[in-house]
Motif scaffolding. Structure first.
Motif, short mmCIF file in Angstrom:
data_model
loop_
_atom_site.label_atom_id
_atom_site.label_comp_id
_atom_site.label_asym_id
_atom_site.label_seq_id
_atom_site.Cartn_x
_atom_site.Cartn_y
_atom_site.Cartn_z
N HIS A 143 66.33 45.66 89.87
CA HIS A 143 65.95 45.01 88.31
C HIS A 143 65.67 46.22 87.31
O HIS A 143 65.85 46.17 86.28
N SER A 144 65.00 47.05 87.92
CA SER A 144 64.61 48.38 86.90
C SER A 144 65.94 49.15 86.38
O SER A 144 65.75 49.54 85.32
N VAL A 145 66.95 49.10 87.24
CA VAL A 145 68.39 49.76 86.98
C VAL A 145 68.66 48.90 85.91
O VAL A 145 69.16 49.56 84.86
N LEU A 146 68.52 47.62 85.89
CA LEU A 146 68.96 46.72 84.68
C LEU A 146 68.39 46.83 83.31
O LEU A 146 68.74 46.83 82.63
N ALA A 147 66.90 46.88 83.81
CA ALA A 147 66.11 46.63 82.58
C ALA A 147 65.67 48.25 82.02
O ALA A 147 65.63 48.15 80.52
N LEU A 148 66.07 49.31 82.65
CA LEU A 148 65.77 50.60 81.86
C LEU A 148 66.73 50.91 80.61
O LEU A 148 66.09 51.23 79.69
N SER A 195 58.13 45.24 72.51
CA SER A 195 59.50 44.76 72.51
C SER A 195 60.17 45.06 74.05
O SER A 195 60.71 44.17 74.62
N ALA A 196 60.21 46.29 74.31
CA ALA A 196 60.67 46.85 75.45
C ALA A 196 60.30 46.27 76.56
O ALA A 196 61.34 45.62 77.73
N ALA A 197 59.05 46.24 76.91
CA ALA A 197 58.58 45.49 78.12
C ALA A 197 59.00 44.00 78.30
O ALA A 197 59.25 43.45 79.25
N LEU A 198 58.79 43.40 77.20
CA LEU A 198 59.59 41.76 77.16
C LEU A 198 60.73 41.87 77.54
O LEU A 198 61.07 40.96 78.30
N PHE A 199 61.75 42.74 77.02
CA PHE A 199 62.98 42.58 77.49
C PHE A 199 63.22 42.84 78.96
O PHE A 199 64.15 42.49 79.84
N ALA A 200 62.20 43.98 79.35
CA ALA A 200 62.47 44.26 80.84
C ALA A 200 61.98 43.23 81.70
O ALA A 200 62.53 42.82 82.81
N PHE A 201 60.96 42.37 81.13
CA PHE A 201 60.47 41.22 81.88
C PHE A 201 61.68 39.97 82.12
O PHE A 201 61.72 39.50 83.17
N ILE A 202 62.10 39.48 80.72
CA ILE A 202 63.00 38.56 80.82
C ILE A 202 64.33 38.94 81.44
O ILE A 202 65.03 38.17 82.24
N THR A 203 64.65 40.42 81.73
CA THR A 203 66.06 40.82 82.43
C THR A 203 65.65 40.58 83.81
O THR A 203 66.65 40.19 84.42
N SER A 204 64.63 40.97 84.50
CA SER A 204 64.35 40.73 85.71
C SER A 204 63.93 39.08 86.10
O SER A 204 64.82 38.89 87.07
N PHE A 205 63.41 38.62 85.22
CA PHE A 205 63.07 36.96 85.59
C PHE A 205 64.51 36.35 85.53
O PHE A 205 64.42 35.18 86.29
N LEU A 247 61.84 27.82 77.85
CA LEU A 247 60.56 27.84 77.07
C LEU A 247 60.03 29.35 77.20
O LEU A 247 59.44 29.92 76.38
N VAL A 248 60.13 29.66 78.52
CA VAL A 248 59.57 31.30 78.72
C VAL A 248 60.70 32.20 77.93
O VAL A 248 60.06 33.26 77.21
N THR A 249 61.82 31.91 77.88
CA THR A 249 62.68 32.75 76.92
C THR A 249 62.41 32.79 75.66
O THR A 249 62.20 33.75 75.00
N LEU A 250 62.10 31.36 75.29
CA LEU A 250 61.83 31.16 73.68
C LEU A 250 60.40 32.14 73.45
O LEU A 250 60.29 32.62 72.21
N LEU A 251 59.56 31.90 74.14
CA LEU A 251 58.02 32.67 74.18
C LEU A 251 58.34 33.97 74.19
O LEU A 251 57.72 34.49 73.26
N THR A 252 59.19 34.57 74.98
CA THR A 252 59.36 36.03 74.91
C THR A 252 60.07 36.42 73.68
O THR A 252 59.70 37.35 73.02
N ALA A 253 61.07 35.63 73.07
CA ALA A 253 62.00 36.21 71.99
C ALA A 253 60.83 35.96 70.75
O ALA A 253 60.67 36.79 70.01
N ALA A 254 59.97 34.91 70.76
CA ALA A 254 58.81 35.08 69.66
C ALA A 254 57.88 36.21 69.90
O ALA A 254 57.52 36.77 68.61
N LEU A 255 57.42 36.53 70.88
CA LEU A 255 56.60 37.89 71.08
C LEU A 255 57.15 38.94 70.49
O LEU A 255 56.61 39.78 70.12
#
Length: 279
Positions: A143-148, A195-205, A247-255
């Motif tokens: 997942h880190s390979v995809l999020a990096l 923002s990058a950390a949130l993108f990494a989280f949602i990419t893995s999740f 809801l998790v995705t929308l919350l992440t986008a809002a953050l």
């Protein structure tokens, strides 16, 4: 000379196109969410009654909770691994003048170009040799390979709006390079890093393709279990879980949006001219 100004009337086709695209993208969500509140054994739209039955089923199921916990652990560890690596890569390439370093930039975004199924097959055969299949470590690394690349691109954009002279001033006053980065540069680009950390989280999740190859049994992620459950039967529980993921995705986008909005005032303050105090 003709007036180049485009009026709202001339943009009507563009507004209509935007509304049509929005409806096309949001229509599945508008259907899934009501279905998740149906009380019946089968998918029902619109639901005849309002019920939280399938949400209770999800939260009371040890299997679903175990898969959710695996996804949360994998996403959190992916953030902790991919974010520092992506920030370091973006910083190194931003300050480097070497042509060789510049040539590395396309390699860092290759995972965004290569189809995920190709990466998943390669990861599977590699993990088979390294005994990393069905392990959390293997899942986090993949997942880190995809999020990096997401971290690299977002933080790289933040560096483009940052004046490196501020860090050079700190170093000229005696600060080490690491201390100047941590105390001067990092606070300036903090919204981009968040923002990058949130993108990494949602990419893995949200990832499912690689999980299908390298995780199963107790190490199954939530998305993998959803996929395999849909193969056996279509249960309204899937609609309830999908609603939670939305809801998790929308919350992440809002953050992410909040982080970007906070970056603008900081940027304006950094670029504001310094005036000498009156005597």
């Amino acid at each position: 000379m003709d007036d180049p100004t485009i009026t709202h009337r001339q943009r009507l086709w563009l507004y209509a196109y935007g509304i049509a695209v929005s409806i096309f993208l949001l229509a599945p969500i508008a259907i899934v969410i009501p279905i998740s509140f149906s009380p019946g054994e089968f998918l029902e739209f619109p639901p005849s009654e309002f019920s939280l039955r399938w949400y209770r089923t999800f939260f009371s199921s040890p299997e679903w909770m175990s898969a959710t916990w695996v996804s949360l652990k994998a996403a959190t560890l992916t953030v902790l691994l991919a974010t520092p690596l992506g920030v370091a890569a973006a910083y190194g390439l931003h300050v480097s003048e070497s042509r060789l370093a510049k040539s590395v930039r396309p390699l860092l975004i290759v995972p965004l170009i290569v189809p995920v199924i190709i990466i998943a097959i390669g990861v599977f055969y590699l993990y088979a040799r390294l005994a990393l299949i069905n392990t959390l470590t293997g899942l986090v690394l993949a997942h880190s390979v995809l999020a990096l690349p997401f971290v690299f691109v977002v933080v790289g954009a933040g560096f483009q709006r940052y004046d490196m002279a501020q860090e050079l001033v700190a170093r000229s006053l005696g600060a080490s390079r690491l201390k100047a980065f941590l105390t001067v540069t990092l606070p300036q680009i903090r919204p981009s890093v968040i923002s990058a950390a949130l993108f990494a989280f949602i990419t893995s999740f949200d990832e499912v393709v690689i999980a299908l190859f390298v995780s199963r049994g107790p190490s199954s992620t939530l998305t993998r279990k959803m996929f395999t459950s849909l193969r056996d039967q279509v249960s309204p529980t899937i609609a309830a879980i999908s609603t939670i993921l939305i809801l998790v995705t929308l919350l992440t986008a809002a953050l992410i949006l909040i982080a970007q909005l906070r970056q603008k005032p900081q940027r304006a303050a950094a670029l504001a001219p310094v005036t000498a105090p009156e005597a």
